[in-house]
Design an enzyme around this catalytic site. Structure first.
Site, PDB file in Angstrom:
ATOM      1  N   SER A  18      -4.296  -7.668   8.940  1.00 18.47           N
ATOM      2  CA  SER A  18      -4.328  -8.040  10.352  1.00 18.47           C
ATOM      3  C   SER A  18      -4.610  -9.518  10.570  1.00 18.47           C
ATOM      4  O   SER A  18      -3.935 -10.182  11.368  1.00 18.47           O
ATOM      5  CB  SER A  18      -5.388  -7.207  11.091  1.00 18.47           C
ATOM      6  N   ASP A  22       0.827  -1.204   0.000  1.00 16.38           N
ATOM      7  CA  ASP A  22       0.000   0.000   0.000  1.00 16.38           C
ATOM      8  C   ASP A  22       0.862   1.255   0.000  1.00 16.38           C
ATOM      9  O   ASP A  22       1.682   1.452   0.908  1.00 16.38           O
ATOM     10  CB  ASP A  22      -0.910   0.011   1.232  1.00 16.38           C
ATOM     11  N   MET A  52      -2.471   4.662  -3.581  1.00 14.54           N
ATOM     12  CA  MET A  52      -3.453   5.579  -2.999  1.00 14.54           C
ATOM     13  C   MET A  52      -2.855   6.982  -3.037  1.00 14.54           C
ATOM     14  O   MET A  52      -2.498   7.559  -2.001  1.00 14.54           O
ATOM     15  CB  MET A  52      -3.804   5.146  -1.568  1.00 14.54           C
ATOM     16  N   GLY A  66      -7.033  -2.156   9.624  1.00 12.48           N
ATOM     17  CA  GLY A  66      -7.814  -2.564  10.780  1.00 12.48           C
ATOM     18  C   GLY A  66      -9.279  -2.184  10.781  1.00 12.48           C
ATOM     19  O   GLY A  66      -9.940  -2.267  11.821  1.00 12.48           O
ATOM     20  N   GLY A  71      -9.671  -5.284   2.661  1.00 11.03           N
ATOM     21  CA  GLY A  71     -10.256  -4.558   3.781  1.00 11.03           C
ATOM     22  C   GLY A  71     -11.152  -5.422   4.644  1.00 11.03           C
ATOM     23  O   GLY A  71     -12.172  -5.918   4.183  1.00 11.03           O
ATOM     24  N   GLY A  72     -10.722  -5.661   5.875  1.00  7.94           N
ATOM     25  CA  GLY A  72     -11.530  -6.450   6.790  1.00  7.94           C
ATOM     26  C   GLY A  72     -11.674  -7.899   6.369  1.00  7.94           C
ATOM     27  O   GLY A  72     -12.661  -8.566   6.714  1.00  7.94           O
ATOM     28  N   GLY A  86      -6.865   3.863   3.106  1.00 10.88           N
ATOM     29  CA  GLY A  86      -6.024   4.764   3.874  1.00 10.88           C
ATOM     30  C   GLY A  86      -5.735   4.345   5.290  1.00 10.88           C
ATOM     31  O   GLY A  86      -4.835   4.902   5.925  1.00 10.88           O
ATOM     32  N   MET A 113     -12.347  -2.242  -2.863  1.00  5.62           N
ATOM     33  CA  MET A 113     -12.090  -1.882  -1.478  1.00  5.62           C
ATOM     34  C   MET A 113     -13.324  -2.185  -0.637  1.00  5.62           C
ATOM     35  O   MET A 113     -14.413  -1.682  -0.911  1.00  5.62           O
ATOM     36  CB  MET A 113     -11.720  -0.402  -1.366  1.00  5.62           C
TER      37      MET A 113
END
Length: 219
Positions: A197, A34, A67, A144, A175-176, A141, A136
């Site tokens: 994560s 990223d 990004m 977590g 994401g997640g 940005g 996304m």
């Protein structure tokens, strides 16, 4: 098999090279990197010099998520640093189509992405020009964040287009992502799971990656 691309944003940055080696040994398919510029998103992460420094340490494809504003200015730098694919945001300032074209001209795979609030139809003019779509499932940005449920429909939208026009299109989600959300994304049509994560905090990353790779719409 589903591809797994651990997000280096969740790695220990004081041991970035070792972390890269760790995910490769654990069976990762790509390294997701990223790049944040402090303008398109509030945070600042890494640039071409860091990617160039770790490039000799791994044979994995480097999946570079830009990004940044006006990305066409910098894609040459990231290609020179060792990026294998680069993804730019539809929402960024500048000529995004020119950035997509230039990425391809530089011999890299081109990708396009958008944030959860952006209509999925913003992809339409790019789909036949890219190798990768990154959906996304959180706001770009920050690491977590929790998975955004509404993004499942975006995956299905792109999957339908790919089935009709380009079955080789990679559909990545970021994401997640964990065991449960990753399985749901693959069921909806995703081919690549980018996760931070949940992988880096796993007690056994290799087993976790092996499990995710087996995900498929028939499971």
């Amino acid at each position: 098999m589903t591809k797994v691309a651990p997000s280096m944003l969740s790695a220990d940055f004081s041991r970035l090279g070792e972390e890269l080696t760790r995910i490769e040994k654990a069976g990762a398919d790509w390294a997701h990197l990223d790049v944040m510029d402090g303008m398109f998103v509030p945070n600042i992460t890494i640039g071409p010099s860091v990617i160039k420094a770790i490039r000799p340490l791994s044979k994995m494809p480097f999946d570079v998520h830009l990004m940044i504003e006006d990305p066409v200015r910098y894609v040459h730098n990231f290609a020179d640093a060792g990026a294998d694919m680069m993804t730019v945001h539809t929402e960024a300032n500048g000529d995004i189509m020119a950035a997509v074209d230039k990425i391809g001209d530089l011999g890299c795979k081109a990708g396009i992405t958008l944030n959860p609030p952006t209509p999925v139809t913003d992809f339409d003019k790019y789909l036949d020009k890219v190798d990768l779509v990154l959906i996304m499932t959180v706001q770009a940005g920050f690491g977590g964040q929790s998975f955004r449920e509404e993004c499942i429909e975006k995956i299905k939208y792109v999957r339908k287009w790919a089935d009709e026009h380009n079955p080789k299109l990679e559909i990545s989600v970021d994401g997640g992502i964990n065991r449960e959300t990753g399985k749901r994304c693959v069921d909806a049509g995703a081919t690549v799971l980018a996760a931070g994560s949940s992988l880096f905090r796993s007690n056994d990353m290799a087993s976790e990656i092996a499990l995710w790779k087996k995900y498929g719409p028939t499971l």
